[in-house]
Motif scaffolding. Structure first.
Motif: not given
Length: 296
Positions: A231-236, A246-256
């Motif tokens: 999901i995070i990658s698709l948002v990016a 809120a814990s998903m902010r630990h996923v460091h994906t560029e562009g989010v």
């Protein structure tokens, strides 16, 4: 024949002296001699040659000494294994978790606490959605599971709340609202959403839809993804926005970018579910320790 007979015999065979063997065993010499004689009668074979200046093992005695040592050693190992299992210090524990829970520090904290306390227990980790985790709990394929409401397990099971965290808005970095310090659910009315498929993550899916409807609209779901990281990658990639724990902010994906919500907002709840009366002490230890560690 009892195990004490084997211990008596081994002591005499190793000391080659009834008096010394009796002292080693903490019993009198006459009772020890009687026990050995009783053992020989039961075996219908002499184990010792009684000589003028001591004793000597017969051929049957030498073989019986080898076998007796093996039996006593196996008995000691069996007792030790039973003690370890009875204390939950060995054995196996299977722990299930949802893909969205793996990013919360509570899961790592709980697993680390258990492994540090019980390093000899083999831990199997199984990732699944809420439906599969519930089924694995019922069939005994997992002993304890971190999963999202709603679910129904029955009276043989219990679930304890270990995490109650806010949900954040995940937006593409170039989105017009990405610079805002906080957002409201109402402000997301016209956005495309990227969400879990409901059959896989009904808890978060229903929570998000209910919150949006309370804000006056039904979210437009443009894309579904089976994993929270997806999901995070698709948002990016610009497929839409999402509401994530809120814990998903630990996923460091560029562009989010992650932004908090003002006003009424959904919460991401995580429960620790387990069988109330597990036959495994290791599983009961896991529940007790991980519940405390995850909630800490």
């Amino acid at each position: 024949m009892e195990l004490r007979h084997l211990r008596y015999f081994v002591a005499v065979a190793e000391e080659m002296h009834f008096t010394r063997a009796a002292a080693r065993l903490g019993i009198g010499q006459p009772p020890l001699s009687q026990q050995i004689q009783q053992l020989e009668r039961e075996l219908d074979a002499p184990l010792f040659l009684r000589l003028p200046r001591g004793i000597e093992l017969t051929e049957a005695g030498r073989q019986f000494l080898e076998d007796s040592r093996a039996i006593l050693a196996a008995t000691a190992r069996a007792a030790e294994r039973a003690r370890h299992l009875g204390h939950g210090e060995s054995g196996n524990v299977s722990i299930g978790f949802t893909s969205s829970s793996v990013f919360h520090p509570a899961l790592a904290r709980a697993l680390r606490a258990y492994r540090d306390r019980y390093p000899q227990v083999h831990v199997e980790l199984r990732e699944g959605n809420t439906g599969s985790l519930v089924e694995w709990l019922r069939t005994g394929e997992v002993d304890v599971a971190f999963l999202r409401q709603p679910f129904s397990l029955g009276e043989d099971f219990q679930a304890d709340r270990v995490v109650d965290e806010p949900m954040l808005v995940a937006l593409p970095a170039g989105h017009a609202m990405a610079k805002a310090r906080a957002l409201t659910l109402a402000s997301l009315r016209d956005e495309d959403f990227v969400l879990y498929p409901r059959p896989i993550g009904s808890g978060l899916y229903d929570t998000i839809l209910a919150a949006c409807r309370q804000a006056g609209y039904t979210p437009r779901i443009a894309q579904e993804a089976p994993q929270m990281a997806s999901i995070i990658s698709l948002v990016a990639a610009g497929f839409g926005i999402s509401l994530v724990p809120a814990s998903m902010r630990h996923v460091h994906t560029e562009g989010v970018r992650f932004r908090p919500l003002r006003g009424p907002a959904p919460r991401a709840l995580l429960d620790l579910a387990y069988r109330r009366h597990s036959p495994s002490q290791a599983a009961r230890n896991a529940v007790s320790l991980m519940r405390q560690a995850a909630g800490g």
